[in-house]
Design an enzyme around this catalytic site. Structure first.
Site, PDB file in Angstrom:
ATOM      1  N   PRO A  58       0.816  -1.215   0.000  1.00 26.52           N
ATOM      2  CG  PRO A  58      -0.790  -1.548   1.635  1.00 26.52           C
ATOM      3  CD  PRO A  58       0.528  -2.049   1.159  1.00 26.52           C
ATOM      4  CG  ASN A  64       1.016   1.861  12.071  1.00 27.21           C
ATOM      5  OD1 ASN A  64       1.612   0.892  11.623  1.00 27.21           O
ATOM      6  ND2 ASN A  64       0.800   2.043  13.342  1.00 27.21           N
ATOM      7  CG  ASP A  65      -0.384   0.339   5.364  1.00 24.72           C
ATOM      8  OD1 ASP A  65       0.801   0.098   5.601  1.00 24.72           O
ATOM      9  OD2 ASP A  65      -0.839   0.475   4.231  1.00 24.72           O
ATOM     10  N   GLY A  66      -1.303  -2.463   7.379  1.00 28.38           N
ATOM     11  CA  GLY A  66      -1.006  -3.876   7.143  1.00 28.38           C
ATOM     12  C   GLY A  66      -1.758  -4.389   5.937  1.00 28.38           C
ATOM     13  CG  HIS A  86      -5.294  -1.546   3.464  1.00 29.19           C
ATOM     14  ND1 HIS A  86      -5.735  -0.253   3.328  1.00 29.19           N
ATOM     15  CD2 HIS A  86      -4.013  -1.463   3.886  1.00 29.19           C
ATOM     16  CE1 HIS A  86      -4.761   0.576   3.646  1.00 29.19           C
ATOM     17  NE2 HIS A  86      -3.710  -0.123   3.982  1.00 29.19           N
TER      18      HIS A  86
END
Ligand code: DQQ
Length: 581
Positions: A58, A64-66, A86
């Site tokens: 992404p 801050n992401d997964g 996501h």
């Protein structure tokens, strides 16, 4: 804190100097993502160091992401779409997941769009989980996905584009008839194990069919549903396939492959030159396994060539797309290039704390073209040809003998961001190590416990060899035949021992007495994606060196065994960055 304060100071300064607010925000985000983190051995590693440059992940602008499973990949009106699980709020998985959405003209460079599905309905308020797209006649793409309700029950739901004339398909609406498939007392489906609908296929009887992954105690099941209109779905009497002790089947995928060459086939096509593939992602092992077999359209069941199917006692002998990290994968038919393309999620090998520090986690593998091997017994996978347009500076080597004990440095390419192809010819095979009949024939165990030497490539190696990842072949002698194993050994990949340093292994169905052994590796900062035997065996690993980073990473070929090995061809390219989100 001090870093944030100085960023705000910088922002104020830029404002005073008359820069626009959006420029400043972009700058702050960029700066913040370049903050540094301390690894366990006290090296200072900038947060972006391990961020791949040509793999899909992404946008960097998410603080801050997964990312996890690929969802609903397709080509629509000339544009490739990829949706993905996501979490925009944290670099860890969270049940309240949404569908991220990006588009691309070439499967290499990606442009981010708004999320296509977010949890906002009673039936998906706790998460819009995985699913697939089916393109219905007249170019109508329909999403079937799993919704998680307030009781954590799982149901299957339909979403359609709000505006079919928008080629980017930015907005999606959920149907008022949802949920379309749900567990009831009558159908006895497990309420928390009913998810991940596949792309639907159309039978000769005019009924659409879809499978949904499930589990009944230890039994893994591909529940089959049928529908005439895509709205009203009826559960078939029999599942498409099941296995008594394999546990939950996540993200099933079911598709036809041609017995004649590399050409891909549209999901609903069947006929005399067609075999079928059933892939399941086993929750219990976190690996993707596949079977090749026959789709019996009268009984509506899949009959694997290997009768035991996913119930084999030695699960390690069931074929996998990838013998390293690769999960929740999904294929789609690309009508432009008449090929079937495979996407798979590659997770991190670092500990959660480190993922949180670097503020992102999870990437997609390079899309792979997948087809049936001429033996009919396995699939072949190869990185899509488009990725080659990122190849930059090229170094080559022809015909070089690698005596036992040789280490040969390959200089002139950016070794932390490279595409490398090498082929070996092996002679004096009688010197090969004997395969002890008492050994368990698990290639991962052979690589981690029985590996005496081998030949291949050392990637992401530090100057003093304190760190390296070795991807290599081992040849064993067994009853006048040879068994080739490909290994990816991460045990020395990083001085930070908190990372998962597991060694992976896969058999490669090549006869070294008559064929060359080839290896291709895509190296992208923290990703090592390896293809052995021209795509017969694939191993993907994630590594986080503390010394062998950026221009301090080196590449070598080596022969650490007893065999006489000749490099017949070596080509390495520096890889350019792709524009990813
Ligand atoms: N991930 C999704 C599920 C699927 C799992 C949730 C597989 O739908 O079963 O994020 O990784």
């Amino acid at each position: 804190m001090a870093a944030m304060a100085s960023l705000h100071l910088l922002a104020t300064l830029l404002l005073i100097l008359g820069y626009g607010r959006s420029v400043i925000i972009a700058h702050i985000i960029d700066e913040a993502s370049h903050q540094t983190t301390h690894s366990s051995n006290n090296m200072i590693i900038p947060n972006h160091t391990y961020r791949p440059s040509f793999h899909f992940l992404p946008s960097k602008n998410w603080m801050n992401d997964g990312l996890t499973d690929p969802n609903g990949p397709m080509r629509y009106k000339g544009m490739y779409h990829l949706f993905y699980q996501h979490n925009p709020k944290a670099a860890v998985w969270n049940t309240a997941i949404e569908w991220g959405h990006s588009i691309s003209k070439d499967l290499v460079n990606w442009f981010p769009l708004q999320p296509s599905l977010t949890p906002n309905q009673p039936y998906d308020i706790k998460g819009c989980w995985s699913g697939s797209i089916t393109i219905l006649p007249n170019q109508k793409p329909f999403i079937l996905y799993t919704g998680i309700d307030n009781n954590n029950h799982q149901t299957q739901n339909l979403a359609i584009p709000k505006n079919l004339s928008d080629p980017l398909l930015r907005e999606w609406v959920k149907l008022p008839n949802n949920p379309l498939m749900k567990p009831t007392l009558g159908n006895k489906i497990n309420v928390t194990s009913f998810r991940d609908p596949t792309t639907a296929w159309l039978g000769h009887d005019g009924f659409w069919r879809v499978i949904v992954g499930s589990q009944e105690n230890e039994k893994g099941i591909a529940i089959l549903y049928k529908s005439k209109d895509f709205l009203h779905w009826i559960k078939a009497k029999h599942p498409l396939n099941s296995a008594k002790k394999s546990g939950m089947w996540e993200c099933p995928d079911f598709y036809p492959v041609s017995t004649k060459g590399k050409i891909g086939i549209e999901t609903s096509v069947d006929g005399p030159q067609v075999r079928h593939v059933l892939k399941v992602s086993l929750y219990d092992t976190s690996h993707d396994y596949y079977l090749i077999g026959t789709y019996d359209t009268t009984k509506d069941v899949f009959v694997p060539d290997d009768e035991e199917g996913f119930d084999k006692d030695e699960l390690y002998l069931v074929q996998r797309y990838d013998y390293g990290k690769f999960y929740a994968s999904k294929t789609f038919y690309d009508d432009a290039k008449k090929r079937r393309v495979l996407w798979g999620w590659i997770n991190e090998s670092s500990v959660q704390q480190d993922d949180e520090k670097k503020a992102w986690s999870g990437i997609q593998g390079i899309p792979r073209t997948v087809w049936l091997d001429e033996s009919g017994k396995q699939l072949i996978q190869w990185p899509i040809a488009e990725i080659e347009k990122l190849r930059g500076h090229h170094v080559k080597l022809h015909s070089k003998v690698l005596k036992p004990g040789t280490l040969l440095q390959v200089s002139g390419v950016t070794a932390a961001q490279a595409d490398v192809e090498i082929s070996f010819q092996v002679s004096k095979l009688e010197n090969a190590q004997e395969l002890n009949p008492s050994w368990k024939l698990d290639p991962q165990i052979l690589c981690s416990q029985k590996a005496k030497g081998g030949f291949g490539l050392l990637v992401l190696a530090s100057k003093g060899m304190q760190e390296y990842t070795s991807v290599f072949f081992m040849i064993f002698r067994a009853n006048k035949k040879y068994v080739v194993v490909m290994c990816s050994d991460q045990s020395r990949s990083s001085l930070n021992h908190k990372n998962d340093l597991t060694t992976y292994g896969a058999f490669v169905n090549v006869d070294p007495a008559h064929e060359e052994l080839s290896l291709r590796i895509l190296i992208d900062e923290s990703v090592v994606e390896s293809f052995g035997g021209k795509g017969k065996a694939c191993i993907t690993s994630r590594v986080y060196p503390t010394l062998a980073i950026n221009d301090k990473a080196h590449l070598h070929a080596f022969n650490n065994g007893t065999l006489h090995v000749k490099i017949t061809r070596l080509s390495a390219w520096s890889m350019k960055k792709a524009k990813v989100n």
